[in-house]
Design a protein around this motif. Structure first.
Motif, PDB file in Angstrom:
ATOM      1  N   SER A   1      44.988  38.150  46.680  1.00 40.79           N
ATOM      2  CA  SER A   1      45.259  39.292  45.882  1.00 40.79           C
ATOM      3  C   SER A   1      46.850  39.728  45.518  1.00 40.79           C
ATOM      4  O   SER A   1      47.690  39.308  46.630  1.00 40.79           O
ATOM      5  CB  SER A   1      45.037  40.294  46.039  1.00 40.79           C
ATOM      6  OG  SER A   1      45.138  41.416  46.786  1.00 40.79           O
ATOM      7  N   LEU A   2      47.549  39.929  44.594  1.00 42.08           N
ATOM      8  CA  LEU A   2      49.359  40.228  44.445  1.00 42.08           C
ATOM      9  C   LEU A   2      49.098  41.087  45.734  1.00 42.08           C
ATOM     10  O   LEU A   2      50.139  41.297  46.214  1.00 42.08           O
ATOM     11  CB  LEU A   2      48.978  41.167  42.909  1.00 42.08           C
ATOM     12  CG  LEU A   2      50.956  41.123  43.540  1.00 42.08           C
ATOM     13  CD1 LEU A   2      51.640  40.332  42.739  1.00 42.08           C
ATOM     14  CD2 LEU A   2      51.381  42.026  41.573  1.00 42.08           C
ATOM     15  N   GLU A   3      48.527  42.533  45.764  1.00 44.19           N
ATOM     16  CA  GLU A   3      48.546  43.579  46.907  1.00 44.19           C
ATOM     17  C   GLU A   3      48.631  42.769  48.145  1.00 44.19           C
ATOM     18  O   GLU A   3      49.909  43.433  49.356  1.00 44.19           O
ATOM     19  CB  GLU A   3      47.714  44.352  46.806  1.00 44.19           C
ATOM     20  CG  GLU A   3      47.828  45.133  46.169  1.00 44.19           C
ATOM     21  CD  GLU A   3      46.530  44.725  44.592  1.00 44.19           C
ATOM     22  OE1 GLU A   3      46.416  43.476  44.944  1.00 44.19           O
ATOM     23  OE2 GLU A   3      47.700  45.092  43.834  1.00 44.19           O
ATOM     24  N   ILE A   4      47.843  41.942  48.701  1.00 42.83           N
ATOM     25  CA  ILE A   4      48.001  41.104  50.153  1.00 42.83           C
ATOM     26  C   ILE A   4      49.402  39.905  50.376  1.00 42.83           C
ATOM     27  O   ILE A   4      49.819  40.198  50.759  1.00 42.83           O
ATOM     28  CB  ILE A   4      47.206  40.361  50.564  1.00 42.83           C
ATOM     29  CG1 ILE A   4      45.829  40.692  50.479  1.00 42.83           C
ATOM     30  CG2 ILE A   4      46.632  39.451  51.571  1.00 42.83           C
ATOM     31  CD1 ILE A   4      45.977  41.845  51.608  1.00 42.83           C
ATOM     32  N   ASP A   5      49.891  38.955  49.337  1.00 37.94           N
ATOM     33  CA  ASP A   5      51.069  38.808  49.042  1.00 37.94           C
ATOM     34  C   ASP A   5      51.963  39.392  49.111  1.00 37.94           C
ATOM     35  O   ASP A   5      53.149  39.054  50.049  1.00 37.94           O
ATOM     36  CB  ASP A   5      51.333  38.159  47.864  1.00 37.94           C
ATOM     37  CG  ASP A   5      50.461  36.786  47.632  1.00 37.94           C
ATOM     38  OD1 ASP A   5      49.646  36.504  48.512  1.00 37.94           O
ATOM     39  OD2 ASP A   5      49.581  36.586  46.353  1.00 37.94           O
ATOM     40  N   THR A   6      52.524  40.201  48.739  1.00 31.50           N
ATOM     41  CA  THR A   6      53.342  42.225  49.013  1.00 31.50           C
ATOM     42  C   THR A   6      53.653  41.934  50.118  1.00 31.50           C
ATOM     43  O   THR A   6      54.122  42.445  50.970  1.00 31.50           O
ATOM     44  CB  THR A   6      53.329  42.953  47.832  1.00 31.50           C
ATOM     45  OG1 THR A   6      53.003  42.143  46.475  1.00 31.50           O
ATOM     46  CG2 THR A   6      54.338  44.026  48.298  1.00 31.50           C
TER      47      THR A   6
END
Length: 318
Positions: A267-272
């Motif tokens: 997810s974008l949150e994990i990438d961030t």
């Protein structure tokens, strides 16, 4: 951005913190605290090494360069993130993006090379103690430090030159919190084959090669330590490498997760989170690791703070 697909993108939008629209004030304070700790901690390390003659050795010479790299590394990304939090607008111009990517990759590549050089320094100190003075003389360690900086600079120049030839004519939203090659390639509307090949090649020469040199160095180091008969000697030899080993594991581990994770499935949150740990948290941890685990650095700090040598000696025994 107007004009459809025929208009060249002039700015990019970071989506990394788009899932937290109301928490930017809190994130600003968190990132500001991290940045201040990073800057103060690394500048403290460099200052102590310059002021205390006991730290004028090859190991601390390279450590001062590592601290300088961490200051530069963090300063490339965090100030822009803080500015965007204040503006409530996560954007960056095209020219600023290219500049940020250039300096980010320069310092990242240089740190990989420098960690390998520091591993060689520990190898020379433990496995070749009688020749250590010659192996790590100023005529050797200064060119090694310069080479580390040039290693990242050349790699970054190649990637940046290739990136400036890309065309961004559609979406300008980057699923990231700063400009880096992989997220930019995802939104480019021109052929990215050459860029991808350069990225894969760099992952071998700039990332994997220094890591293998570190591993080989520590294989010889651990073998030499195990041959030491006294427990005190083994502990002393291991203690000189412990901090560097921790930094290597954290840095290369996070770099591997950041650049070699699958393009889908996160997810974008994990990438961030991964990007934050790699580029922002790691530079903050390095001075903490070296200062907390190194008696010589702590001794230099007590000396600068005005504590008596006897007081430091008594604290070391406790």
């Amino acid at each position: 951005m107007a004009g459809g697909n025929q208009t060249q993108v002039t700015e990019f939008v970071f989506l990394g913190f788009s899932g937290i629209p109301r928490g930017h004030a809190f994130l600003f304070l968190v990132f500001l605290a991290i940045y201040l700790v990073t800057i103060i901690g690394n500048i403290m390390i460099v200052t102590l090494i310059q002021l205390d003659s006991r730290l004028h050795s090859p190991m601390y010479f390279f450590l001062s360069h590592l601290s300088c790299l961490d200051v530069c590394y963090s300063s490339v990304t965090v100030p822009k993130i803080l500015t965007n939090f204040l503006r409530q607008k996560s954007t960056i111009s095209y020219n600023q993006c290219m500049a940020q990517m250039f300096f980010l990759m320069t310092f990242a590549g240089s740190e990989c090379a420098l960690l390998a050089v520091m591993a060689y320094d520990r190898y020379a100190a433990i496995c070749q103690p009688l020749h250590y003075t010659n192996l790590m003389s100023p005529q050797v360690r200064v060119p090694l430090a310069i080479f580390s900086w040039l290693w990242g600079l050349v790699d970054s120049a190649i990637h940046t030159a290739l990136a400036t030839n890309l065309t961004f004519c559609g979406a300008n939203q980057i699923d990231h919190i700063f400009c880096d090659v992989p997220p930019l390639l995802k939104i480019a509307c021109s052929d990215t084959y050459v860029n991808e090949m350069a990225l894969h090649t760099a992952s071998v020469f700039v990332g994997l090669s220094p890591f293998l040199l570190v591993v080989i160095s520590y294989v010889y180091i651990l073998s030499a330590i195990l041959r030491i008969r006294s427990n005190t000697g083994r502990r002393k030899a291991f203690s000189t490498c412990a901090s560097h080993m921790v930094v290597v594991i954290i840095y290369f581990g996070m770099a591997n997760v950041n650049y070699n994770r699958p393009s889908t499935g996160y997810s974008l949150e994990i990438d961030t989170l991964i990007s934050t740990l790699y580029c922002i948290i790691t530079p903050m941890l390095n001075p903490l690791i070296y200062s907390l685990r190194n008696k010589e650095v702590k001794g230099a700090l007590w000396k600068v703070l005005g504590l008596q040598e006897k007081e430091y000696a008594s604290q070391s025994k406790q």
